[in-house]
Design an enzyme around this catalytic site. Structure first.
Site, PDB file in Angstrom:
ATOM      1  N   PHE A 236     -56.449  10.831 101.276  1.00  0.00           N
ATOM      2  CA  PHE A 236     -55.578  12.065 100.984  1.00  0.00           C
ATOM      3  C   PHE A 236     -56.645  13.077 100.907  1.00  0.00           C
ATOM      4  O   PHE A 236     -57.637  13.264 100.372  1.00  0.00           O
ATOM      5  CB  PHE A 236     -55.030  11.657  99.537  1.00  0.00           C
ATOM      6  CG  PHE A 236     -53.343  11.106  99.745  1.00  0.00           C
ATOM      7  CD1 PHE A 236     -53.352   9.822 100.442  1.00  0.00           C
ATOM      8  CD2 PHE A 236     -52.288  11.829  99.602  1.00  0.00           C
ATOM      9  CE1 PHE A 236     -52.216   9.119 100.330  1.00  0.00           C
ATOM     10  CE2 PHE A 236     -51.099  11.349  99.702  1.00  0.00           C
ATOM     11  CZ  PHE A 236     -51.054  10.039 100.072  1.00  0.00           C
TER      12      PHE A 236
ATOM     13  N   ASN B  79     -58.290  16.720  85.816  1.00  0.00           N
ATOM     14  CA  ASN B  79     -57.494  17.570  86.650  1.00  0.00           C
ATOM     15  C   ASN B  79     -56.073  17.271  86.512  1.00  0.00           C
ATOM     16  O   ASN B  79     -55.568  16.578  85.728  1.00  0.00           O
ATOM     17  CB  ASN B  79     -57.974  17.553  88.254  1.00  0.00           C
ATOM     18  CG  ASN B  79     -57.628  16.043  88.694  1.00  0.00           C
ATOM     19  OD1 ASN B  79     -56.771  15.624  88.803  1.00  0.00           O
ATOM     20  ND2 ASN B  79     -58.990  15.152  88.920  1.00  0.00           N
TER      21      ASN B  79
ATOM     22  N   LYS C  17     -65.621  10.708 106.696  1.00  0.00           N
ATOM     23  CA  LYS C  17     -65.491   9.516 105.919  1.00  0.00           C
ATOM     24  C   LYS C  17     -65.117   8.143 106.820  1.00  0.00           C
ATOM     25  O   LYS C  17     -64.911   7.248 105.953  1.00  0.00           O
ATOM     26  CB  LYS C  17     -64.347  10.098 104.780  1.00  0.00           C
ATOM     27  CG  LYS C  17     -64.980  10.991 103.735  1.00  0.00           C
ATOM     28  CD  LYS C  17     -64.215  10.925 102.587  1.00  0.00           C
ATOM     29  CE  LYS C  17     -64.098  12.232 101.751  1.00  0.00           C
ATOM     30  NZ  LYS C  17     -63.883  12.047 100.268  1.00  0.00           N
TER      31      LYS C  17
END
Ligand code: C5P
Length: 407
Positions: free
Chosen positions: A327, A214, A345
């Site tokens: 993030f 990416n 999370k």
């Protein structure tokens, strides 16, 4: 025993040594600084090596001694500019009359003088010379010039001198030098804390020549690692494949895939107080990378992919998780996705940025919306370095709050 509670813990100190009998005290200075958790690199002038062996300094500092400006090998390991940038304090002990004169004149005729010109670190000098030399108006003038440039002079002390005379000119003792630094170098908000940071993309191999990757440049993660180190933390950075210099004072581990990143993180997470996951980890990877190059056949090709391990969620689910920061890069509905991730999370903080409109990936600037369970901070567009420092301030403050509220 290393004391990590003082302002010197995690500091990056260059100890410069010039030629003088007092150089026998320099190894003791290096030892004392390291006992306070400082990282030390030693730079010696050529005449210093006539008084004390570089090998001694290498042994006490744990690193090769830097001696020459034009040493290809040393420059390749850590060049003089890199060393000048690396340092947050430069302590020259002993500083001979000759060195003081060269510094006052702004000369750059060897490694030590060049480094002093090229650094933004605070500079400390512990003069050492014969009493008559110390009383010489030329030396006094040079010292005044240096003091006016915010160079701090420590000593000299008075007493018996190597030349058999008595008077001022002796280098002050290493523990007095350390005390002078301790009085000024205050602990950062994260002094004594260990952090693990992930950064960059991951590459998931399809075959020996192709991979799924990416556009993450790694810049934000590297800036966060650097800002944590500036705040006094000891930092390990687990980096995916990027072409970036390691921030000063940061330990770096290079990895390629999500699997390798997870392994590197789990092997180092144990003594950490904080984990900041900035890496753009691949979501999917080939179930089994082909052993040989996949040949084109002119027919459609279906790749079989499986989800990558979620490194951040794995760390947050540990029995005793560190302070965990994630993030989130989103193209829309920033707040609801970010808050959803924070809950799902089980994170302490999430820093969300908008991507896809020319911001976020592959650029120098960024903006962040930072969320905790009950607070929100908006960090306006700015350089990733400045932004990282602002984020680290929030992290330090939230960690402290959490500790104060935990019984
Ligand atoms: O779920 P999403 O990929 O958007 O979450 C982003 C956050 O999770 C980032 O902090 C990223 O570093 C982390 N992450 C991870 N492992 C993954 C995927 C994301 O650590 N496999």
């Amino acid at each position: 025993m290393v004391d990590r509670s003082t302002g010197l813990a995690g500091r990056r100190i260059v100890v410069g040594i010039s030629g003088g009998i007092a150089a026998y005290k320099s190894p003791e200075l290096v030892r004392r600084l390291r006992e306070h958790g400082a990282e030390v690199r030693v730079v010696m002038t050529e005449s210093a090596t006539a008084f004390i062996s570089p090998l001694t300094l290498q042994a006490v500092s744990g690193h090769r001694v830097h001696r020459q400006l034009l040493d290809e090998q040393a420059e390749a390991a850590m060049g003089h500019i890199e060393l000048a940038r690396w340092a947050d304090q430069v302590v020259i002990a002993p500083a001979s009359a000759g060195l003081i004169a060269r510094l006052a004149a702004g000369l750059a005729d060897d490694l030590l003088t060049t480094l002093v010109l090229a650094t933004e670190a605070r500079i400390w000098l512990a003069p050492a010379m014969n009493r008559v030399m110390w009383a010489n108006p030329a030396v006094a003038d040079n010292c005044r010039r240096l003091a006016s440039r915010e160079v701090t002079l420590l000593g000299p002390a008075s007493g018996s001198q190597a030349c058999g005379e008595e008077g001022p000119g002796r280098m002050i003792e290493p523990d007095r030098i350390v005390k002078a630094l301790l009085d000024v170098v205050r602990p950062g908000p994260l002094t004594g804390r260990r952090f693990l940071v992930t950064a960059g993309p991951t590459f998931e191999d399809l075959d020996p020549v192709r991979f799924i990757g990416n556009r993450s440049s790694g810049r934000m993660g590297f800036a966060v690692a650097g800002a944590l180190a500036d705040a006094g933390a000891s930092v390990c950075l687990v980096a995916g494949p990027v072409q970036l210099d390691t921030p000063p004072g940061v330990e770096r581990v290079d990895v390629r895939s999500a699997g390798e990143m997870l392994e590197a993180v789990l092997a180092r997470i144990d003594p950490c107080h904080g984990f900041v996951a900035v890496a753009a980890v691949a979501d999917y990877r080939p179930v089994e990378p082909a052993r040989h190059k996949i040949k084109k056949s002119g027919q459609p090709l279906t790749l079989s992919l499986e989800p990558c391990p979620d490194i951040l969620a794995t760390v947050a689910a540990l029995p005793e998780p560190p302070f965990v920061v994630g993030f989130a890069a989103e193209t829309h509905d920033l707040e609801s996705y970010a808050r959803g991730k924070l809950e799902r999370k089980r994170l302490d903080l999430i820093a969300a940025n908008r991507v896809g409109d020319g911001s976020g990936f592959e650029c120098e600037h960024n903006a962040l919306e930072v969320y905790s369970r009950d607070c929100h901070w908006s960090l306006q567009p700015q350089s990733k370095t400045t932004l990282a420092h602002a984020l680290v301030e929030i992290i330090a403050q939230q960690m402290q709050q959490r500790e104060e509220s935990t019984p």
